[in-house]
Design a protein around this motif. Structure first.
Motif, PDB file in Angstrom:
ATOM      1  N   GLN A 266     -15.670   6.571  -4.911  1.00 17.02           N
ATOM      2  CA  GLN A 266     -15.549   5.654  -3.774  1.00 17.02           C
ATOM      3  C   GLN A 266     -14.104   5.484  -3.325  1.00 17.02           C
ATOM      4  N   PHE A 267     -13.150   5.915  -4.170  1.00 20.93           N
ATOM      5  CA  PHE A 267     -11.739   5.760  -3.833  1.00 20.93           C
ATOM      6  C   PHE A 267     -11.125   7.037  -3.260  1.00 20.93           C
ATOM      7  N   ILE A 268     -11.878   8.123  -3.285  1.00 25.09           N
ATOM      8  CA  ILE A 268     -11.352   9.396  -2.783  1.00 25.09           C
ATOM      9  C   ILE A 268     -11.135   9.311  -1.272  1.00 25.09           C
ATOM     10  N   GLY A 269      -9.960   9.722  -0.831  1.00 28.79           N
ATOM     11  CA  GLY A 269      -9.649   9.744   0.591  1.00 28.79           C
ATOM     12  C   GLY A 269      -9.029   8.469   1.124  1.00 28.79           C
ATOM     13  N   LEU A 270      -8.936   7.419   0.292  1.00 28.55           N
ATOM     14  CA  LEU A 270      -8.326   6.175   0.759  1.00 28.55           C
ATOM     15  C   LEU A 270      -6.812   6.327   0.861  1.00 28.55           C
ATOM     16  N   GLU A 271      -6.225   5.623   1.828  1.00 24.89           N
ATOM     17  CA  GLU A 271      -4.772   5.559   1.896  1.00 24.89           C
ATOM     18  C   GLU A 271      -4.252   4.801   0.672  1.00 24.89           C
ATOM     19  N   TYR A 272      -3.032   5.122   0.281  1.00 24.50           N
ATOM     20  CA  TYR A 272      -2.503   4.559  -0.965  1.00 24.50           C
ATOM     21  C   TYR A 272      -2.488   3.032  -0.948  1.00 24.50           C
ATOM     22  N   GLN A 273      -2.022   2.420   0.126  1.00 22.06           N
ATOM     23  CA  GLN A 273      -1.920   0.964   0.171  1.00 22.06           C
ATOM     24  C   GLN A 273      -3.292   0.300   0.092  1.00 22.06           C
ATOM     25  N   GLU A 274      -4.290   0.922   0.707  1.00 18.77           N
ATOM     26  CA  GLU A 274      -5.649   0.379   0.636  1.00 18.77           C
ATOM     27  C   GLU A 274      -6.183   0.469  -0.790  1.00 18.77           C
ATOM     28  N   LEU A 275      -5.945   1.625  -1.433  1.00 11.57           N
ATOM     29  CA  LEU A 275      -6.367   1.795  -2.826  1.00 11.57           C
ATOM     30  C   LEU A 275      -5.665   0.783  -3.729  1.00 11.57           C
ATOM     31  N   LYS A 276      -4.386   0.608  -3.497  1.00 10.25           N
ATOM     32  CA  LYS A 276      -3.600  -0.324  -4.314  1.00 10.25           C
ATOM     33  C   LYS A 276      -4.142  -1.742  -4.191  1.00 10.25           C
ATOM     34  N   LYS A 277      -4.499  -2.141  -2.978  1.00  6.56           N
ATOM     35  CA  LYS A 277      -5.024  -3.489  -2.752  1.00  6.56           C
ATOM     36  C   LYS A 277      -6.353  -3.688  -3.485  1.00  6.56           C
ATOM     37  N   ILE A 278      -7.226  -2.698  -3.399  1.00  5.83           N
ATOM     38  CA  ILE A 278      -8.534  -2.807  -4.054  1.00  5.83           C
ATOM     39  C   ILE A 278      -8.372  -2.894  -5.569  1.00  5.83           C
ATOM     40  N   ILE A 279      -7.543  -1.998  -6.110  1.00  2.93           N
ATOM     41  CA  ILE A 279      -7.360  -1.950  -7.566  1.00  2.93           C
ATOM     42  C   ILE A 279      -6.717  -3.235  -8.079  1.00  2.93           C
ATOM     43  N   SER A 280      -5.699  -3.724  -7.385  1.00  5.57           N
ATOM     44  CA  SER A 280      -4.954  -4.894  -7.859  1.00  5.57           C
ATOM     45  C   SER A 280      -5.765  -6.179  -7.771  1.00  5.57           C
ATOM     46  N   GLU A 281      -6.731  -6.240  -6.858  1.00  4.69           N
ATOM     47  CA  GLU A 281      -7.512  -7.458  -6.671  1.00  4.69           C
ATOM     48  C   GLU A 281      -8.837  -7.444  -7.424  1.00  4.69           C
ATOM     49  N   ALA A 282      -9.197  -6.307  -7.987  1.00  9.13           N
ATOM     50  CA  ALA A 282     -10.506  -6.174  -8.633  1.00  9.13           C
ATOM     51  C   ALA A 282     -10.596  -7.016  -9.904  1.00  9.13           C
ATOM     52  N   LYS A 283     -11.747  -7.644 -10.100  1.00  9.85           N
ATOM     53  CA  LYS A 283     -12.050  -8.379 -11.326  1.00  9.85           C
ATOM     54  C   LYS A 283     -13.482  -8.071 -11.730  1.00  9.85           C
TER      55      LYS A 283
END
Length: 532
Positions: A266-283
């Motif tokens: 689900q993360f393939i092809g995402l821009e880096y900043q978008e991926l970073k936001k998702i990963i950093s906020e995930a719980k």
């Protein structure tokens, strides 16, 4: 592999400021058959104020119980170093194992060695090319019933949580006789060995996996050798297990892994900043950490183990394998995750200028060849020679700031050791300086906002008074003309000096608390002429 099972009794919980007062250790082979045993006790170091609560656990006053068995703290540490080193030299490969030892006993061991001019990394250093290993039975005890249900019998506290204290786990599993005495170092070691035996026999894959995680290089080999694996983490005694795949080593050590509960596609092809936001906020966290130098609980991805982990039971082995392959084979996603990990580093700048020498074990690097040679000479010299080496440390010259700080620290430790053993050979000026520093610690005046990191006599008296009141409120004491209200073991009725008024006490706990008060009074009296 052979094992050194060991345990300490201490004056408190603070490994920097409290001290070991008893060591128990048993050297065994891989089948837990005893090869050798070591047990020693020591008196208090000058200036050490024990935590009354810690002494109430062991019911021993350092130096007062069987005084002929007690050594000075330096002599005690020296004998322990010699015995453990002898075992390592003659029985490698060897692992140091205890019960909650990695977070407690080993921290005390390292600091005791450091403050007595020995190598603090005794348990993990290489010996003739063989890396030192260490393990912890408490983590295996917490994990075993997840993977092998019913292996250990446990008790529960008032909140319904399983209790893994050794003095409850061992009786629940009937590993010791009725006359067994917990909170004696050697007896606790015997109980630990029996718990280890149950785990080895009842959970063989867990035990074999534990043998592969006793050194950080072995942990990395384990992780990198599996497509994915199970990793157990502990939060305030609660175990949580995750199915993870490796990403890379973290910039500050440890291994960063991806929680396969999440589909990386689900993360393939995402821009880096978008991926970073998702990963950093995930719980819960998507990227997790494995602490590789503390014998982590790792398990191979056997289907029966994976299916026992909540949150992964319906994913399936094939799907988990597919997700792990994406992380390994998709170069763009892998690079983005590694970049995210490398950027997630906070530089922590700590002010070291006001730290006491005892607090600096990790601050200024480890002893170099010249310092190690002086330490070796120190331990083999007579007391006048030891004092000369203390001066030698002080007079060493260097342009390196960290090395200079170590010289000063080692010089101070050497002089403290001489003061502990042979104060009469010190100059009156140096002796007075040491006594004043110790007195300032003993009588440190805590306030509402500032407390000493070490235990002081005023705090100890407050702890004694509080525990005395609690014992009285629980009805464990009877006073003159009153009927006993508890079934505790009784000592002969005697005058009780805990309260100012003259009373009579017939309670074992209260009587022992009075003995602790006597000990604190003795410590104060020795330095009362320097009380500020």
């Amino acid at each position: 592999m052979n094992f050194i099972f060991y345990d300490f009794e201490t004056t408190g919980r603070n490994s920097t400021w409290d001290q070991i007062i008893q060591v128990g250790a048993i050297l065994t082979n891989e089948n837990f058959e005893e090869i050798d045993t070591f047990e020693k006790e020591c008196i208090l170091k000058p200036g050490t104020v024990p935590e009354p609560g810690a002494l109430m656990v062991t019911y021993k006053i350092p130096g007062k119980w069987a005084p002929e068995k007690h050594l000075s703290h330096y002599s005690f540490v020296k004998l322990m170093w010699e015995k453990f080193s002898d075992w390592k030299n003659n029985y490698d490969p060897i692992a140091f194992i205890g019960y909650n030892s990695i977070n407690f006993d080993e921290e005390f061991l390292r600091r005791a060695l450091y403050k007595n001019l020995f190598d603090p990394l005794l348990t993990t250093k290489y010996n003739f090319g063989v890396p030192g290993k260490r393990g912890d039975i408490i983590n295996l005890a917490r994990a075993v019933n997840i993977f092998y249900p019913g292996t250990l019998k446990t008790t529960f506290n008032e909140k319904g949580k399983e209790v893994y204290k050794l003095d409850e786990l061992a009786p629940a599993n009937a590993v010791m006789g009725e006359d067994f005495m917990f909170h004696d170092a050697l007896e606790d070691v015997k109980a630990t060995i029996e718990i280890a035996r149950i785990i080895k026999n009842g959970a063989p894959i867990l035990w074999d996996s534990a043998l592969k995680t006793m050194h950080k290089k072995d942990v990395l080999k384990f992780i990198n050798g599996e497509e994915f694996l199970l990793s157990s983490e502990f939060y305030f005694g609660t175990l949580r297990t995750y199915v993870v795949a490796s990403i890379c080593e973290g910039p500050k050590g440890g291994m960063k892994v991806f929680d396969l509960r999440n589909d990386p596609s689900q993360f393939i092809g995402l821009e880096y900043q978008e991926l970073k936001k998702i990963i950093s906020e995930a719980k819960p966290k998507i990227i997790r950490s494995i602490v590789i130098n503390k014998s982590p609980i790792l398990m191979p991805p056997e289907p029966e183990f994976v299916c026992s982990v909540v949150g992964y039971e319906n994913i399936g082995i094939e799907e988990l394998s597919r997700r792990a392959k994406i992380l390994k084979e998709n170069i763009q996603l892998s690079s983005q995750l590694k970049r995210l990990i490398s950027e997630d580093v906070k530089d922590e700048v700590q002010d070291q200028s006001d730290k006491e020498p005892e607090e600096c074990i990790w601050n200024f690097g480890f002893a170099g060849a010249q310092e190690k040679a002086l330490m070796t000479k120190f331990h083999s010299s007579d007391w006048k020679g030891k004092l000369e080496i203390a001066d030698h440390f002080q007079n060493l010259q260097t342009n390196d700031y960290n090395t200079l700080q170590r010289y000063k620290i080692y010089s101070e430790f050497a002089r403290l050791i001489v003061y502990e053993e042979k104060p009469e050979i010190l100059s009156e000026e140096l002796k007075a300086k040491i006594r004043k520093k110790l007195a300032d610690r003993i009588f440190y005046p805590d306030t509402d906002t500032v407390r000493s990191p070490w235990n002081n006599s005023n705090r100890a008296h407050m702890q004694i008074e509080k525990m005395g009141n609690e014992i009285e409120e629980e009805g464990k004491i009877y006073w003159k003309n009153e009927v006993p209200m508890c079934g505790l073991s009784k000592l002969p009725t005697k005058e009780c000096n805990l309260h100012k008024e003259s009373t009579k006490c017939d309670c074992f706990e209260y009587d022992f608390l009075c003995k602790i008060k006597d000990l604190i009074d003795e410590i104060e009296n020795e330095y009362k002429d320097l009380k500020f």
